[in-house]
Design a protein around this motif. Structure first.
Motif, PDB file in Angstrom:
ATOM      1  N   TYR A 178       0.598  -1.344  -0.022  1.00  0.00           N
ATOM      2  CA  TYR A 178       0.009  -0.007  -0.018  1.00  0.00           C
ATOM      3  C   TYR A 178       0.613   1.405  -0.015  1.00  0.00           C
ATOM      4  O   TYR A 178       0.140   2.445  -0.281  1.00  0.00           O
ATOM      5  CB  TYR A 178      -1.034   0.214   1.361  1.00  0.00           C
ATOM      6  N   ALA A 179       2.236   1.166  -0.020  1.00  0.00           N
ATOM      7  CA  ALA A 179       2.939   2.544   0.154  1.00  0.00           C
ATOM      8  C   ALA A 179       2.793   2.774  -1.338  1.00  0.00           C
ATOM      9  O   ALA A 179       3.234   2.009  -2.303  1.00  0.00           O
ATOM     10  CB  ALA A 179       4.314   2.266   0.585  1.00  0.00           C
ATOM     11  N   PRO A 180       2.565   4.178  -1.394  1.00  0.00           N
ATOM     12  CA  PRO A 180       2.701   4.845  -2.966  1.00  0.00           C
ATOM     13  C   PRO A 180       4.204   4.671  -3.567  1.00  0.00           C
ATOM     14  O   PRO A 180       5.206   4.800  -2.756  1.00  0.00           O
ATOM     15  CB  PRO A 180       1.986   6.027  -3.119  1.00  0.00           C
ATOM     16  N   ALA A 181       3.929   4.993  -4.785  1.00  0.00           N
ATOM     17  CA  ALA A 181       5.250   4.966  -5.456  1.00  0.00           C
ATOM     18  C   ALA A 181       6.044   6.345  -4.866  1.00  0.00           C
ATOM     19  O   ALA A 181       5.333   7.301  -4.675  1.00  0.00           O
ATOM     20  CB  ALA A 181       5.136   5.209  -6.969  1.00  0.00           C
ATOM     21  N   GLY A 182       7.681   6.076  -4.725  1.00  0.00           N
ATOM     22  CA  GLY A 182       8.287   7.135  -4.212  1.00  0.00           C
ATOM     23  C   GLY A 182       8.148   7.410  -2.685  1.00  0.00           C
ATOM     24  O   GLY A 182       8.751   8.388  -2.343  1.00  0.00           O
ATOM     25  N   ALA A 183       7.092   6.819  -2.065  1.00  0.00           N
ATOM     26  CA  ALA A 183       7.220   6.720  -0.760  1.00  0.00           C
ATOM     27  C   ALA A 183       8.513   6.396   0.204  1.00  0.00           C
ATOM     28  O   ALA A 183       9.407   5.713  -0.536  1.00  0.00           O
ATOM     29  CB  ALA A 183       6.211   6.211  -0.113  1.00  0.00           C
ATOM     30  N   GLU A 184       8.777   6.941   1.261  1.00  0.00           N
ATOM     31  CA  GLU A 184       9.747   6.496   2.164  1.00  0.00           C
ATOM     32  C   GLU A 184       9.145   5.433   3.145  1.00  0.00           C
ATOM     33  O   GLU A 184       8.119   5.920   3.904  1.00  0.00           O
ATOM     34  CB  GLU A 184      10.492   7.716   2.735  1.00  0.00           C
ATOM     35  N   ILE A 185       9.494   3.995   3.300  1.00  0.00           N
ATOM     36  CA  ILE A 185       9.048   3.571   4.086  1.00  0.00           C
ATOM     37  C   ILE A 185      10.107   3.361   5.459  1.00  0.00           C
ATOM     38  O   ILE A 185      11.199   2.909   5.250  1.00  0.00           O
ATOM     39  CB  ILE A 185       8.742   2.007   3.610  1.00  0.00           C
ATOM     40  N   ARG A 186       9.471   3.672   6.567  1.00  0.00           N
ATOM     41  CA  ARG A 186      10.373   3.575   7.727  1.00  0.00           C
ATOM     42  C   ARG A 186      10.171   2.519   8.735  1.00  0.00           C
ATOM     43  O   ARG A 186       8.879   2.382   8.905  1.00  0.00           O
ATOM     44  CB  ARG A 186      10.073   5.148   8.486  1.00  0.00           C
ATOM     45  N   VAL A 187      11.104   1.632   9.034  1.00  0.00           N
ATOM     46  CA  VAL A 187      10.898   0.634  10.015  1.00  0.00           C
ATOM     47  C   VAL A 187      11.560   1.312  11.255  1.00  0.00           C
ATOM     48  O   VAL A 187      12.982   1.216  11.371  1.00  0.00           O
ATOM     49  CB  VAL A 187      11.350  -0.733   9.207  1.00  0.00           C
ATOM     50  N   ALA A 188      11.105   1.414  12.236  1.00  0.00           N
ATOM     51  CA  ALA A 188      11.523   1.816  13.496  1.00  0.00           C
ATOM     52  C   ALA A 188      11.165   0.928  14.759  1.00  0.00           C
ATOM     53  O   ALA A 188      10.005   0.506  14.657  1.00  0.00           O
ATOM     54  CB  ALA A 188      11.347   3.262  13.716  1.00  0.00           C
ATOM     55  N   LEU A 189      11.955   0.624  15.432  1.00  0.00           N
ATOM     56  CA  LEU A 189      11.592  -0.126  16.673  1.00  0.00           C
ATOM     57  C   LEU A 189      12.590   0.534  17.771  1.00  0.00           C
ATOM     58  O   LEU A 189      13.678   0.781  17.747  1.00  0.00           O
ATOM     59  CB  LEU A 189      12.047  -1.564  16.407  1.00  0.00           C
ATOM     60  N   ALA A 190      11.776   0.996  18.978  1.00  0.00           N
ATOM     61  CA  ALA A 190      12.335   1.257  20.079  1.00  0.00           C
ATOM     62  C   ALA A 190      12.145   0.899  21.245  1.00  0.00           C
ATOM     63  O   ALA A 190      10.949   0.045  21.228  1.00  0.00           O
ATOM     64  CB  ALA A 190      12.044   2.959  20.128  1.00  0.00           C
TER      65      ALA A 190
END
Length: 191
Positions: A178-190
């Motif tokens: 579902y992320a659109p073209a050109g999007a930044e996908i961030r994976v964060a774990l804290a």
């Protein structure tokens, strides 16, 4: 007794929603009727869950099987060793992801059937997230999308390892879908 036997025969023939009437049962059969209805309800839940699992497994297998078929066809026509190596790696990745999804579906079915969960302490959630991101990397970085990771070291949790894996897989699958073209996908774990 005849009424109970007739109801059980109908249940066994496929009427899994059927329950035994408790209208004016003989006093000595009232408790038996209640217990039988409890068991019949539980069997009905399990049968419904099994039907759902079967339908879901069939649906989940369609896409990876088509991807494997396509890559196998391309592999047969591949002209050089680099193309063959790349396609074999893609097929292996698809098989591994499909295997993981099937194991996750089985885990969900175990949950639905109220099987005991294996809750362990000290599960390395960061390590699990990093491994899954690596598995999904190619799917996430398509259509000009970029991927950034911010995973804190040594984040340990108590839980069921397979369910935590499934949760992270679902998040990454949704991002890939579902992320659109050109999007930044961030994976964060804290912590």
């Amino acid at each position: 007794l005849q009424r109970i036997n007739d109801a059980l025969d109908r249940f066994a023939s496929g009427e899994t929603g059927l329950r035994i009437s408790d209208a004016a049962p003989a006093p000595e059969l009232a408790r038996l009727t209640r217990h039988l209805n409890t068991v019949l309800s539980r069997i009905d839940e399990l049968v419904t869950g099994l039907r759902y699992l079967s339908a879901h497994v069939a649906h989940e297998l369609k896409t990876p099987l088509m991807a494997i078929r396509t890559d196998t066809s391309r592999l047969a026509r591949a002209g050089d060793a680099a193309d063959r190596t790349r396609l074999i790696a893609a097929i292996d990745r698809t098989i591994d992801q499909t295997d993981a999804r099937l194991r996750s579906l089985m885990q969900l079915f175990r949950l639905e059937s109220a099987a005991t969960l294996d809750l362990r302490g000290g599960i390395d959630l960061g390590g699990t997230a990093e491994e899954l991101v690596e598995d999904f990397w190619d799917q996430l970085e398509t259509d000009g999308r970029s991927l950034s990771l911010r995973i804190a070291p040594d984040v340990r949790v108590r839980g069921d390892a397979q369910l935590l894996d499934l949760m992270l897989q679902n998040l990454l699958t949704n991002a890939a879908k579902y992320a659109p073209a050109g999007a930044e996908i961030r994976v964060a774990l804290a912590r």
